[in-house]
Scaffold this motif. Structure first.
Motif, mmCIF file in Angstrom:
data_model
loop_
_atom_site.group_PDB
_atom_site.id
_atom_site.type_symbol
_atom_site.label_atom_id
_atom_site.label_comp_id
_atom_site.label_asym_id
_atom_site.label_seq_id
_atom_site.Cartn_x
_atom_site.Cartn_y
_atom_site.Cartn_z
ATOM 1 N N VAL A 250 38.265 46.398 50.783
ATOM 2 C CA VAL A 250 36.194 46.837 50.795
ATOM 3 C C VAL A 250 36.074 48.287 51.404
ATOM 4 O O VAL A 250 36.995 49.006 51.971
ATOM 5 C CB VAL A 250 36.372 45.959 52.575
ATOM 6 C CG1 VAL A 250 35.202 46.080 53.025
ATOM 7 C CG2 VAL A 250 36.993 44.620 52.336
ATOM 8 N N LEU A 262 31.261 40.320 54.524
ATOM 9 C CA LEU A 262 31.510 39.347 53.709
ATOM 10 C C LEU A 262 31.215 38.576 53.432
ATOM 11 O O LEU A 262 31.179 38.441 52.209
ATOM 12 C CB LEU A 262 33.090 39.287 54.179
ATOM 13 C CG LEU A 262 33.825 41.015 54.800
ATOM 14 C CD1 LEU A 262 34.902 40.352 54.905
ATOM 15 C CD2 LEU A 262 34.119 40.964 53.212
ATOM 16 N N CYS A 280 40.603 40.506 52.029
ATOM 17 C CA CYS A 280 39.119 41.107 52.424
ATOM 18 C C CYS A 280 40.347 42.376 53.319
ATOM 19 O O CYS A 280 40.450 41.984 53.491
ATOM 20 C CB CYS A 280 38.420 41.088 52.331
ATOM 21 S SG CYS A 280 37.612 39.479 51.549
#
Ligand code: NDP
Ligand code: X15
Length: 337
Positions: A250, A262, A280
């Protein structure tokens, strides 16, 4: 063409069913349900052949106006592989049916590891499932940890991993789950089940895990510390992890401050159900102190095991090697944010 049956059409099963229909080398034999609820009706709308998981309940479906293709044993019989996505513990009850019908079965992370020939993560130990009859796709958290630790182990060596898992209390549809106003050590004992579960994929990896549960439904969050056997820079680690197809780094420029954004991003990107198949990893959080790597990652519990189930189907049938399968699954699902 591989014919795949799905027994247990809930959070995981319905996503795996959709993913199977997108594979060029697979066809969906159908899905099994115990009752004619909204998910059964959605399956019918999608033209998925629907089977009853409980023979005595045929009438329930008839009363709801839902036509059945047959019973679960008929589904299993015509499948090359069955994916069991029933609630924890039911998979174990179903094992004798799969055995008696001579159909290889995949189970989910809620089942005990000793139920199966091997636990599975596509990036971690794909080839261990070759020709196996009973394979367990490890849980959402263990899948996330395996994806992260594999490249670190390969590139730098892992001396010891320590992970605190802040776990969502339940999935959005699980209205009976909690906590709704508390922060729980869960399990209270250390290590949590996640470390030993990672060891079902990497028997020799030194890992300690602590678990918590919080009033959230969106995603899990991992606070990770890995003591490496060498001292790369943080930039080196970022470059290494960026190469991994199922890790999404990210970037700071996205201004994504947590699981809420997200998920919003996944919806905006057109992901089905807002699914986030990738780990992530916040790029800014990737830090090195001597040999110690630190980072935060979020795991979408409802969807990260879906590509792994698809790969496990190819692994047990030995129809593709790991790289081929991962590439096909990634391309067909659209993995890579
Ligand atoms: N949700 C998550 O975050 C994750 C779950 N897992 C694991 O995946 C497995 C499934 O979990 P999940 O999808 O969340 O569970 P769900 O409860 O969402 O779905 C399971 C479905 O199975 C159906 N079912 C119940 N009993 C039977 C039966 N005897 N035969 C066939 N179907 C049955 C139920 O639907 P109905 O009765 O309406 O037919 C239920 O909706 C568990 O092992 C879990 O630990 C792994 C990773 C993440
Ligand atoms: O396997 C999972 O989590 P876990 O790895 O924390 O046990 C899934 O998120 C399901 O967990 P649940 O048993 O809390 O529904």
């Amino acid at each position: 063409m591989l014919t795949v049956g799905i027994n247990g059409y809930g959070t995981i099963g319905k996503r795996v069913a959709d993913a199977v229909t997108q594979q060029p080398d697979m066809e969906l034999a159908g899905v099994a349900k115990t009752r004619p609820n909204f998910e059964a009706q959605t399956a019918v709308r999608k033209d998925y052949p629907l089977y009853t998981a409980v023979e005595e309940r045929v009438e329930l479906f008839e009363e709801a106006g839902i036509g059945l293709a047959g019973t679960v044993s008929e589904l299993v019989e015509q499948s090359d592989v069955v994916v069991d996505a029933c609630p924890s513990g039911i998979g174990a009850d179903n094992k004798s049916m799969y055995e008696s019908l001579d159909t290889p079965a995949l189970y989910q992370g809620g089942e005990d590891a000793d139920l199966v020939d091997t636990s599975f993560n596509a990036r971690g130990n794909y080839s261990a499932a070759a020709g196996a009859s009973h394979v367990r796709v490890v849980s959402c958290n263990t899948t996330g940890l395996s994806r992260l630790l594999t490249p670190l182990q390969e590139q730098y060596g892992v001396e010891k991993a320590r992970v605190t898992l802040v776990r969502r209390g339940g999935d959005p549809g699980q209205t009976s789950r909690g906590p709704i106003n508390d922060i729980l050590p869960n399990p209270i004992t250390v290590p949590s089940h996640h470390g030993p579960d990672v060891n079902t994929v990497f028997p020799d990896l030194d890992i300690d895990t602590l678990g918590m549960k919080v009033p959230a439904t969106l995603m899990h969050l991992h606070s990770v510390n890995v003591t490496l056997e060498s001292s790369p820079t943080a930039a080196d680690v970022r470059d290494l992890l960026r190469e991994e197809s199922r890790l999404f780094l990210v970037p700071e420029s996205m201004a994504i401050d947590g699981a809420g954004k997200l998920k919003e991003f996944a919806h905006d990107a057109g992901r089905p159900r807002g699914d986030v198949w990738e780990n992530c990893v916040w790029e800014e959080s990737i830090s090195m102190e001597d040999n110690d790597l630190y980072l935060f990652e979020a795991i979408h519990q409802e969807s990260d095991v879906v590509p792994e189930n698809v790969d496990a189907i190819r692994a047990v049938t030995e129809t593709a090697d790991a790289n081929e399968s991962i590439a096909t699954t990634n391309e067909t699902l659209g993995i890579g944010l």
